[in-house]
Design a protein around this motif. Structure first.
Motif, PDB file in Angstrom:
ATOM      1  N   GLY A 135       0.797  -1.205   0.000  1.00 18.81           N
ATOM      2  CA  GLY A 135       0.000   0.000   0.000  1.00 18.81           C
ATOM      3  C   GLY A 135       0.835   1.262   0.000  1.00 18.81           C
ATOM      4  N   PRO A 136       0.364   2.283   0.704  1.00 19.57           N
ATOM      5  CA  PRO A 136       1.051   3.585   0.678  1.00 19.57           C
ATOM      6  C   PRO A 136       2.445   3.555   1.306  1.00 19.57           C
ATOM      7  N   ASP A 137       2.750   2.541   2.092  1.00 17.15           N
ATOM      8  CA  ASP A 137       4.065   2.441   2.724  1.00 17.15           C
ATOM      9  C   ASP A 137       5.106   1.762   1.839  1.00 17.15           C
ATOM     10  N   PHE A 138       4.679   1.319   0.655  1.00 15.33           N
ATOM     11  CA  PHE A 138       5.617   0.649  -0.243  1.00 15.33           C
ATOM     12  C   PHE A 138       6.745   1.595  -0.624  1.00 15.33           C
ATOM     13  N   ASP A 139       7.985   1.136  -0.515  1.00 13.88           N
ATOM     14  CA  ASP A 139       9.162   1.958  -0.790  1.00 13.88           C
ATOM     15  C   ASP A 139       9.440   1.951  -2.289  1.00 13.88           C
ATOM     16  N   ALA A 140       8.645   2.724  -3.022  1.00 11.16           N
ATOM     17  CA  ALA A 140       8.739   2.715  -4.478  1.00 11.16           C
ATOM     18  C   ALA A 140      10.053   3.294  -4.977  1.00 11.16           C
ATOM     19  N   ALA A 141      10.610   4.267  -4.270  1.00  8.39           N
ATOM     20  CA  ALA A 141      11.876   4.861  -4.703  1.00  8.39           C
ATOM     21  C   ALA A 141      13.001   3.826  -4.674  1.00  8.39           C
ATOM     22  N   GLY A 168       0.241   2.226  -8.449  1.00 10.90           N
ATOM     23  CA  GLY A 168      -0.068   3.172  -7.385  1.00 10.90           C
ATOM     24  C   GLY A 168       1.043   4.173  -7.130  1.00 10.90           C
ATOM     25  N   HIS A 169       2.163   4.013  -7.848  1.00 15.23           N
ATOM     26  CA  HIS A 169       3.303   4.923  -7.704  1.00 15.23           C
ATOM     27  C   HIS A 169       3.779   5.297  -9.111  1.00 15.23           C
ATOM     28  N   PRO A 170       3.005   6.100  -9.838  1.00 20.68           N
ATOM     29  CA  PRO A 170       3.281   6.337 -11.263  1.00 20.68           C
ATOM     30  C   PRO A 170       4.642   6.937 -11.560  1.00 20.68           C
ATOM     31  N   ALA A 174       7.237   4.812 -13.656  1.00 21.70           N
ATOM     32  CA  ALA A 174       7.688   5.308 -14.954  1.00 21.70           C
ATOM     33  C   ALA A 174       9.205   5.240 -15.062  1.00 21.70           C
ATOM     34  N   ARG A 175       9.893   5.662 -14.003  1.00 20.76           N
ATOM     35  CA  ARG A 175      11.358   5.606 -14.030  1.00 20.76           C
ATOM     36  C   ARG A 175      11.854   4.167 -14.106  1.00 20.76           C
ATOM     37  N   ALA A 176      11.155   3.266 -13.417  1.00 19.86           N
ATOM     38  CA  ALA A 176      11.547   1.861 -13.456  1.00 19.86           C
ATOM     39  C   ALA A 176      11.357   1.278 -14.857  1.00 19.86           C
ATOM     40  N   LEU A 177      10.225   1.558 -15.471  1.00 23.16           N
ATOM     41  CA  LEU A 177       9.974   1.068 -16.825  1.00 23.16           C
ATOM     42  C   LEU A 177      10.987   1.654 -17.814  1.00 23.16           C
ATOM     43  N   THR A 187      15.368  -1.017 -29.617  1.00 23.79           N
ATOM     44  CA  THR A 187      14.692  -2.194 -30.172  1.00 23.79           C
ATOM     45  C   THR A 187      13.189  -1.976 -30.047  1.00 23.79           C
ATOM     46  N   PRO A 188      12.382  -2.773 -30.747  1.00 22.38           N
ATOM     47  CA  PRO A 188      10.925  -2.625 -30.593  1.00 22.38           C
ATOM     48  C   PRO A 188      10.473  -2.735 -29.144  1.00 22.38           C
ATOM     49  N   GLN A 189      11.031  -3.684 -28.394  1.00 21.42           N
ATOM     50  CA  GLN A 189      10.628  -3.827 -27.001  1.00 21.42           C
ATOM     51  C   GLN A 189      11.053  -2.621 -26.169  1.00 21.42           C
ATOM     52  N   GLY A 190      12.261  -2.105 -26.445  1.00 24.62           N
ATOM     53  CA  GLY A 190      12.714  -0.917 -25.741  1.00 24.62           C
ATOM     54  C   GLY A 190      11.811   0.270 -26.000  1.00 24.62           C
ATOM     55  N   ARG A 191      11.407   0.457 -27.254  1.00 17.57           N
ATOM     56  CA  ARG A 191      10.535   1.583 -27.599  1.00 17.57           C
ATOM     57  C   ARG A 191       9.151   1.426 -26.975  1.00 17.57           C
ATOM     58  N   THR A 192       8.646   0.198 -26.969  1.00 18.21           N
ATOM     59  CA  THR A 192       7.337  -0.048 -26.377  1.00 18.21           C
ATOM     60  C   THR A 192       7.337   0.287 -24.892  1.00 18.21           C
ATOM     61  N   LEU A 193       8.366  -0.167 -24.173  1.00 19.30           N
ATOM     62  CA  LEU A 193       8.445   0.095 -22.742  1.00 19.30           C
ATOM     63  C   LEU A 193       8.665   1.576 -22.458  1.00 19.30           C
ATOM     64  N   LEU A 194       9.454   2.244 -23.302  1.00 17.49           N
ATOM     65  CA  LEU A 194       9.660   3.672 -23.109  1.00 17.49           C
ATOM     66  C   LEU A 194       8.358   4.440 -23.311  1.00 17.49           C
ATOM     67  N   ALA A 195       7.589   4.056 -24.334  1.00 17.43           N
ATOM     68  CA  ALA A 195       6.293   4.706 -24.563  1.00 17.43           C
ATOM     69  C   ALA A 195       5.371   4.492 -23.368  1.00 17.43           C
ATOM     70  N   GLU A 196       5.413   3.291 -22.790  1.00 14.73           N
ATOM     71  CA  GLU A 196       4.608   3.003 -21.608  1.00 14.73           C
ATOM     72  C   GLU A 196       5.027   3.888 -20.439  1.00 14.73           C
ATOM     73  N   ALA A 197       6.338   4.062 -20.282  1.00 13.44           N
ATOM     74  CA  ALA A 197       6.837   4.913 -19.194  1.00 13.44           C
ATOM     75  C   ALA A 197       6.421   6.361 -19.405  1.00 13.44           C
ATOM     76  N   LEU A 198       6.525   6.854 -20.642  1.00 15.19           N
ATOM     77  CA  LEU A 198       6.174   8.237 -20.938  1.00 15.19           C
ATOM     78  C   LEU A 198       4.683   8.507 -20.772  1.00 15.19           C
ATOM     79  N   ALA A 199       3.879   7.459 -20.865  1.00 17.97           N
ATOM     80  CA  ALA A 199       2.435   7.628 -20.708  1.00 17.97           C
ATOM     81  C   ALA A 199       2.045   7.913 -19.266  1.00 17.97           C
ATOM     82  N   ILE A 200       2.923   7.563 -18.316  1.00 26.56           N
ATOM     83  CA  ILE A 200       2.559   7.744 -16.896  1.00 26.56           C
ATOM     84  C   ILE A 200       3.530   8.631 -16.134  1.00 26.56           C
ATOM     85  N   GLY A 201       4.652   9.023 -16.750  1.00 29.25           N
ATOM     86  CA  GLY A 201       5.655   9.808 -16.036  1.00 29.25           C
ATOM     87  C   GLY A 201       6.143  10.998 -16.831  1.00 29.25           C
TER      88      GLY A 201
END
Length: 252
Positions: A135-141, A168-170, A174-177, A187-201
């Motif tokens: 939950g909110p105590d998750f150490d996302a950083a 719950g920790h966008p 995003a930085r993790a993705l 690569t295609p997978q790299g671009r896909t994941l980067l687009a996913e990260a940019l959509a939330i961060g």
């Protein structure tokens, strides 16, 4: 002054000045800075006694070493290849967040020096500390930092699983993705994941990763930021909208 001298490779002068500092904590931090510079210059045998002295100073007067300083010192020791001492220092860290960061930092240095199995063991120790955190105590950083180390240690699938669990920790997710995306590169997978990260961060937190995956996009990002600045000057409080990202597909 000490840090400037260290960057100028005047290590002996920097150490001499550090030793003149009256407060033990200040002296310890200054000596650790010099030691870190020596380690980065490939002179770990000279760095080691400075690290040890810094640790001794922070224990002066019977007070516990601040965990933040322990974290810094552990990573610096690992950068010098002194992994046994680094791990011993990590075990003395009480605060969960600092302990996770220290484990991740030492693991990264192990991986960089070809000790991937040892690095994986420390990463697992860091991951094990998340079992009772939710939950909110998750150490996302700290989780985002561990994702980056997993990528550096050639464990991209483990990194992606952890990144996807950070709901719950966008910002941190995003930085993790983006870290995982950078591991896959252009690569295609790299671009896909980067687009996913940019959509939330925010793009600004991912400039390095964008450069590794889609360097051509940096020019568009610069144009967007310039437009955003101009819009803020014209109408404060109403920034321009971020540029659209590519449609997302599920990465493997």
């Amino acid at each position: 002054m000490v840090e400037v001298l260290g960057k100028a490779k005047q290590y002996e002068k920097a150490a001499d000045i550090a030793r003149t500092l009256a407060f033990p904590d200040w002296q310890a931090r200054a000596l650790a800075r010099v030691a870190e510079a020596l380690s980065a210059a490939g002179r770990p045998e000279e760095a080691a006694p400075l690290f040890r002295r810094a640790i001794e100073l922070t224990d002066a007067g019977g007070q516990d070493t601040p965990d933040l300083l322990r974290t810094f010192a552990a990573q610096a020791l690992a950068s010098a290849g002194l992994f046994g001492e680094a791990e011993a220092l990590v075990r003395a860290i009480d605060l969960p967040h600092e302990r996770r960061l220290a484990l991740a930092g030492v693991a990264r240095h192990m991986s960089e020096q070809g000790r991937r199995a040892d690095a994986a063991e420390l990463i697992q120790q860091a991951l094990d500390t998340f079992r009772d955190v939710s939950g909110p105590d998750f150490d996302a950083a700290a989780a985002a930092a561990i994702v980056a180390v997993l990528v550096a240690n050639a464990q991209p699938q483990d990194a992606l699983r952890l990144a996807r669990s950070m709901t719950g920790h966008p910002g941190e997710q995003a930085r993790a993705l983006a870290s995982v995306a950078a591991g896959y590169g252009p690569t295609p997978q790299g671009r896909t994941l980067l687009a996913e990260a940019l959509a939330i961060g925010a793009p600004l937190s991912m400039v390095a990763e964008i450069a590794q995956v889609e360097p051509a996009a940096l020019e568009s990002l610069a144009d967007y930021l310039q437009a955003d600045i101009e819009a803020d000057l014209a109408q404060p409080g109403e920034p321009t909208q971020p540029p659209p990202t590519a449609p997302l597909t599920q990465a493997e």
